[in-house]
Scaffold this motif. Structure first.
Motif: not given
Length: 298
Positions: A50-51, A54, A214-216, A219, A257-258, A260, A285
């Motif tokens: 996802l990241s 984006k 990903r950052n997390k 999400y 969308e990210d 949480t 991730t």
């Protein structure tokens, strides 16, 4: 416990590579192997980065281009997810899997789709933008793959290698698994730079950098996609585990969308397993990918 069968296939393939025997090349990608959930598999793979997606979106929305080639387009998710941009472009997708392309044609009827090997095909022309996600990791000649992309683009290219970021490697590390007919390539940053320069790019016309998928781990959009694709039994389980109402689930985001916010409100901790994701999802991730961005000045 080590996967000795996989290790054997890798070393057996390495010997075949050294001898020049590239048997069953691309078998995994030509035949698929996901059968009942073929499209869902690629959907999960798409959003697992996802990241990076984006990052790609931020890039293309600020650039002007009319034509685009996607190498390894699979089921045509890119022009669907970014329909606000790609619906107005001349889109061409190329892939080894006819099965994936049949789905892609239904997903994006405005596109042109080619079933062929990008490295060998004579059907490729010139495009304003050439994009490829996670294909260079598996090709039998990554240097030729990259140089052909550079030669095929008039303006921009965006290439992602998911297997890691390897600034300390002097040369690419390539392994071949004959049971799947694929290469597993760890790409040397210095070798990538060398290819770019040899293909007549100046140093200010390309960027090579590290990007987290990903950052997390999860999400709200992961929860939203799981709800949207679940059967009634799975939906009841999600309702029970989260304490959310059906109305709340229907309002969850399902794209890039990210947030949480809803995950943090759940009465129990949401795990990848609960959403039907693999047990190794957490690892995906954390491993950085390599991004190669081409910006031609002429």
């Amino acid at each position: 416990m080590k996967d000795f069968k996989a290790i054997f296939n890798t070393y057996s393939g390495r010997i075949k590579h050294d001898l020049g025997f590239k048997t069953e090349l691309g078998k995994k990608f030509k035949e698929g192997g996901f059968e009942e959930d073929h499209e869902d598999y690629y959907l999960r793979m798409f959003f697992s980065k996802l990241s990076a997606m984006k990052n790609f979106y931020e890039f293309i929305k600020n650039e002007k281009f009319d034509s685009v080639l996607e190498i390894g387009c699979s089921t045509g998710l890119l022009p669907i997810i970014f329909s606000d941009i790609f619906s107005k472009k001349r889109y061409t997708g190329i892939d080894l899997s006819q099965k994936s392309l049949d789905i892609a044609k239904n997903n994006f009827s405005n596109g042109v789709f080619i079933c062929d090997d990008f490295l060998k095909t004579q059907k490729i022309k010139y495009y304003d933008l050439v994009v490829s996600f996670d294909v260079i990791d598996h090709v039998y000649n990554p240097d030729l793959f990259l140089s052909k992309i550079i030669k095929s683009t008039k303006k921009f290219s965006y290439i992602r290698s998911y297997r890691g970021f390897f600034p300390s490697l002097e040369n690419h590390k390539m392994h071949y698994r004959s049971n799947e007919g694929i290469y597993l390539n760890d790409l040397s940053v210095s070798q990538i730079e060398k290819v770019c320069l040899q293909t007549n790019l100046s140093k200010n016309e390309f960027q090579i950098y590290k990007q987290l998928p990903r950052n997390k781990i999860l999400y709200d959009s992961d929860l939203g996609r799981a709800w949207k694709t679940s059967n009634e039994e799975s939906k009841k389980q999600l309702l029970d585990k989260t304490g959310f109402s059906r109305e709340e689930f229907e309002k969850l985001p399902t794209k890039l969308e990210d947030s949480t916010v809803m995950l943090e409100k759940s009465k129990t901790i949401i795990t990848p397993k609960l959403l039907g994701l693999s047990e190794s999802y957490n690892e995906h991730t954390m491993k950085p990918s390599t991004i190669i961005k081409i910006l031609k000045s002429n």
